[in-house]
Each structure stands twice: as structure tokens, then as C-alpha cells.
Design a protein around this motif. Structure first.
Motif, PDB file in Angstrom:
ATOM      1  N   ALA A  52       0.824  -1.211   0.000  1.00 35.83           N
ATOM      2  CA  ALA A  52       0.000   0.000   0.000  1.00 35.83           C
ATOM      3  C   ALA A  52       0.859   1.262   0.000  1.00 35.83           C
ATOM      4  CB  ALA A  52      -0.920   0.005   1.215  1.00 35.83           C
ATOM      5  N   ASN A  53       0.572   2.146  -0.935  1.00 33.58           N
ATOM      6  CA  ASN A  53       1.220   3.449  -1.005  1.00 33.58           C
ATOM      7  C   ASN A  53       0.672   4.322   0.125  1.00 33.58           C
ATOM      8  OD1 ASN A  53       2.324   5.919  -1.777  1.00 33.58           O
ATOM      9  ND2 ASN A  53       0.960   6.193  -3.517  1.00 33.58           N
ATOM     10  N   GLN A  54       1.550   4.881   0.934  1.00 39.07           N
ATOM     11  CA  GLN A  54       1.139   5.765   2.023  1.00 39.07           C
ATOM     12  C   GLN A  54       1.487   7.225   1.730  1.00 39.07           C
ATOM     13  OE1 GLN A  54      -0.608   4.281   4.919  1.00 39.07           O
ATOM     14  NE2 GLN A  54      -0.729   3.055   3.060  1.00 39.07           N
ATOM     15  N   SER A  55       1.943   7.492   0.505  1.00 36.45           N
ATOM     16  CA  SER A  55       2.306   8.849   0.096  1.00 36.45           C
ATOM     17  C   SER A  55       1.080   9.585  -0.440  1.00 36.45           C
ATOM     18  CB  SER A  55       3.383   8.796  -0.992  1.00 36.45           C
ATOM     19  OG  SER A  55       4.532   8.126  -0.526  1.00 36.45           O
ATOM     20  N   SER A  56       1.209  10.893  -0.575  1.00 36.62           N
ATOM     21  CA  SER A  56       0.079  11.699  -1.050  1.00 36.62           C
ATOM     22  C   SER A  56       0.146  11.965  -2.552  1.00 36.62           C
ATOM     23  CB  SER A  56       0.025  13.020  -0.280  1.00 36.62           C
ATOM     24  OG  SER A  56       1.238  13.718  -0.428  1.00 36.62           O
ATOM     25  N   SER A  57       0.921  11.164  -3.280  1.00 35.53           N
ATOM     26  CA  SER A  57       0.981  11.312  -4.736  1.00 35.53           C
ATOM     27  C   SER A  57       0.987   9.936  -5.400  1.00 35.53           C
ATOM     28  CB  SER A  57       2.229  12.097  -5.145  1.00 35.53           C
ATOM     29  OG  SER A  57       3.388  11.438  -4.711  1.00 35.53           O
ATOM     30  N   ASP A  58       0.658   9.909  -6.684  1.00 35.14           N
ATOM     31  CA  ASP A  58       0.698   8.667  -7.456  1.00 35.14           C
ATOM     32  C   ASP A  58       2.124   8.135  -7.502  1.00 35.14           C
ATOM     33  OD1 ASP A  58      -1.997   8.790  -8.106  1.00 35.14           O
ATOM     34  OD2 ASP A  58      -1.645   9.761 -10.042  1.00 35.14           O
ATOM     35  N   VAL A  59       2.246   6.806  -7.503  1.00 40.10           N
ATOM     36  CA  VAL A  59       3.558   6.171  -7.604  1.00 40.10           C
ATOM     37  C   VAL A  59       3.435   4.965  -8.539  1.00 40.10           C
ATOM     38  CG1 VAL A  59       5.407   4.990  -6.355  1.00 40.10           C
ATOM     39  CG2 VAL A  59       4.136   6.817  -5.223  1.00 40.10           C
ATOM     40  N   TYR A  60       4.359   4.848  -9.476  1.00 38.01           N
ATOM     41  CA  TYR A  60       4.449   3.657 -10.310  1.00 38.01           C
ATOM     42  C   TYR A  60       5.491   2.736  -9.693  1.00 38.01           C
ATOM     43  CZ  TYR A  60       1.712   5.858 -13.974  1.00 38.01           C
ATOM     44  OH  TYR A  60       0.695   6.443 -14.692  1.00 38.01           O
ATOM     45  N   ALA A  61       5.164   1.457  -9.553  1.00 36.63           N
ATOM     46  CA  ALA A  61       6.110   0.539  -8.918  1.00 36.63           C
ATOM     47  C   ALA A  61       5.883  -0.888  -9.399  1.00 36.63           C
ATOM     48  CB  ALA A  61       5.953   0.588  -7.400  1.00 36.63           C
ATOM     49  N   SER A  62       6.933  -1.676  -9.337  1.00 39.57           N
ATOM     50  CA  SER A  62       6.837  -3.124  -9.510  1.00 39.57           C
ATOM     51  C   SER A  62       7.316  -3.735  -8.202  1.00 39.57           C
ATOM     52  CB  SER A  62       7.690  -3.603 -10.687  1.00 39.57           C
ATOM     53  OG  SER A  62       9.045  -3.331 -10.455  1.00 39.57           O
ATOM     54  N   TYR A  63       6.855  -4.945  -7.897  1.00 40.99           N
ATOM     55  CA  TYR A  63       7.173  -5.536  -6.607  1.00 40.99           C
ATOM     56  C   TYR A  63       6.977  -7.044  -6.641  1.00 40.99           C
ATOM     57  CZ  TYR A  63       2.131  -5.771  -6.102  1.00 40.99           C
ATOM     58  OH  TYR A  63       0.812  -6.054  -6.302  1.00 40.99           O
ATOM     59  N   LYS A  64       7.489  -7.706  -5.624  1.00 38.51           N
ATOM     60  CA  LYS A  64       7.232  -9.131  -5.410  1.00 38.51           C
ATOM     61  C   LYS A  64       7.220  -9.384  -3.912  1.00 38.51           C
ATOM     62  CE  LYS A  64      11.973 -10.854  -5.564  1.00 38.51           C
ATOM     63  NZ  LYS A  64      12.890 -11.764  -6.246  1.00 38.51           N
ATOM     64  N   PHE A  65       6.562 -10.459  -3.509  1.00 34.56           N
ATOM     65  CA  PHE A  65       6.511 -10.872  -2.113  1.00 34.56           C
ATOM     66  C   PHE A  65       7.187 -12.229  -1.971  1.00 34.56           C
ATOM     67  CE2 PHE A  65       2.357  -8.484  -2.334  1.00 34.56           C
ATOM     68  CZ  PHE A  65       2.789  -7.394  -1.604  1.00 34.56           C
ATOM     69  N   THR A  66       7.960 -12.398  -0.920  1.00 34.78           N
ATOM     70  CA  THR A  66       8.573 -13.688  -0.603  1.00 34.78           C
ATOM     71  C   THR A  66       8.290 -14.007   0.852  1.00 34.78           C
ATOM     72  OG1 THR A  66      10.375 -13.295  -2.170  1.00 34.78           O
ATOM     73  CG2 THR A  66      10.707 -15.029  -0.553  1.00 34.78           C
ATOM     74  N   MET A  67       7.761 -15.209   1.111  1.00 36.22           N
ATOM     75  CA  MET A  67       7.550 -15.679   2.462  1.00 36.22           C
ATOM     76  C   MET A  67       8.651 -16.684   2.770  1.00 36.22           C
ATOM     77  SD  MET A  67       4.173 -17.337   4.266  1.00 36.22           S
ATOM     78  CE  MET A  67       4.108 -18.784   3.221  1.00 36.22           C
ATOM     79  N   LYS A  68       9.447 -16.377   3.784  1.00 34.50           N
ATOM     80  CA  LYS A  68      10.546 -17.248   4.180  1.00 34.50           C
ATOM     81  C   LYS A  68      10.026 -18.357   5.078  1.00 34.50           C
ATOM     82  CE  LYS A  68      13.964 -14.797   2.444  1.00 34.50           C
ATOM     83  NZ  LYS A  68      14.906 -15.312   1.494  1.00 34.50           N
ATOM     84  N   ASN A  69      10.371 -19.598   4.747  1.00 36.96           N
ATOM     85  CA  ASN A  69      10.005 -20.744   5.567  1.00 36.96           C
ATOM     86  C   ASN A  69      11.219 -21.117   6.414  1.00 36.96           C
ATOM     87  OD1 ASN A  69       9.529 -23.348   6.608  1.00 36.96           O
ATOM     88  ND2 ASN A  69       8.109 -23.789   4.945  1.00 36.96           N
ATOM     89  N   GLN A  70      11.175 -20.777   7.685  1.00 37.73           N
ATOM     90  CA  GLN A  70      12.306 -21.030   8.566  1.00 37.73           C
ATOM     91  C   GLN A  70      12.423 -22.500   8.956  1.00 37.73           C
ATOM     92  OE1 GLN A  70      11.855 -18.299  11.803  1.00 37.73           O
ATOM     93  NE2 GLN A  70      12.327 -16.525  10.540  1.00 37.73           N
ATOM     94  N   ALA A  71      11.356 -23.267   8.794  1.00 39.74           N
ATOM     95  CA  ALA A  71      11.375 -24.674   9.186  1.00 39.74           C
ATOM     96  C   ALA A  71      12.130 -25.547   8.188  1.00 39.74           C
ATOM     97  CB  ALA A  71       9.949 -25.199   9.368  1.00 39.74           C
ATOM     98  N   ASN A  72      11.851 -25.351   6.887  1.00 36.01           N
ATOM     99  CA  ASN A  72      12.460 -26.262   5.911  1.00 36.01           C
ATOM    100  C   ASN A  72      13.154 -25.555   4.748  1.00 36.01           C
ATOM    101  OD1 ASN A  72      10.457 -25.449   4.112  1.00 36.01           O
ATOM    102  ND2 ASN A  72       9.160 -27.211   4.524  1.00 36.01           N
ATOM    103  N   GLY A  73      13.148 -24.226   4.726  1.00 33.88           N
ATOM    104  CA  GLY A  73      13.845 -23.496   3.677  1.00 33.88           C
ATOM    105  C   GLY A  73      13.128 -23.408   2.349  1.00 33.88           C
TER     106      GLY A  73
END
Length: 112
Positions: A52-73
Motif C-alpha cells: 500500500a502506497n502511504q504517500s500523497s501522490s501517485d507512484v508507479y512501482a513493480s514488486y514481489k513478495f517472498t515468504m521465508k520458511n524457517q522450518a524447511n527453507g
């Protein structure tokens, strides 16, 4: 790239409906990441993650999410398929994008 740690999330610990990250700055804009461990609504069977953009202006962005599994890698990664997106200003209500089916809730486990 950076990491944000949340409380331990498992299918046996559903007290968290919405987990916002601390606000952070990247490329001159303010952001937060929102995790919905139980999904975005009562019909969901997947954990949702949104940027979520928390700024007061438009922003163009690319992104990715990674969930780290500490149990088995075996980490879980999701890349925004649309590439670069327009995030509206926080006041607009059109300020977030993400993945509503990021990870199956029934796959969250509490391993010791």
C-alpha cells in the motif's frame, strides 16, 4: 530488497485478522505491507498480502513478495504479473495492490 518480520503465523493461531508492517520508505515514497492471515474476506482460503502506497501522490512501482520458511527453507514467492502498476495516493483509496491468494491457509503449520 529488505525483510519485515511479523508475529509467527500458523493455522492454529488465528487471532490476527490484519497485520500491517511498520511504514517504510522506498524510492522516495512511503509504503506499508498488509498481511491478511485469514484471507481478505470470510470466504477466503488463502492468506492475502498487499503493498500500500502511504504517500500523497501517485507512484508507479513493480514488486514481489517472498515468504521465508524457517522450518524447511522452502520459500514461497509471488511476482506481480502486471509488471509496473500505478498506486494512487493514500487519500484516493486506490493505493494498494497485491495477491489475495498468496498462500493456502491450510498449509500454514506450527512446527516446533
Amino acid at each position: 530488497s529488505f525483510e519485515i518480520a511479523w508475529p509467527f503465523i500458523s493455522k492454529h493461531n488465528f487471532r490476527y485478522r490484519y497485520l500491517p508492517s511498520p511504514e517504510f520508505t522506498s524510492c522516495g515514497s512511503k509504503w506499508l505491507i498488509a498481511v491478511y492471515p485469514l484471507g481478505i474476506d470470510e470466504f477466503s482460503d488463502h492468506m492475502a498480502v498487499r503493498l500500500a502506497n502511504q504517500s500523497s501522490s501517485d507512484v508507479y512501482a513493480s514488486y514481489k513478495f517472498t515468504m521465508k520458511n524457517q522450518a524447511n527453507g522452502h520459500d514461497h514467492e509471488w511476482v506481480e504479473p502486471e509488471g509496473i502498476l500505478l498506486f494512487g495516493p493514500v487519500e484516493s483509496g486506490n493505493n494498494e495492490w497485491g495477491c489475495d491468494d498468496f498462500y493456502p491457509i491450510d498449509m500454514l503449520t506450527s512446527e516446533s
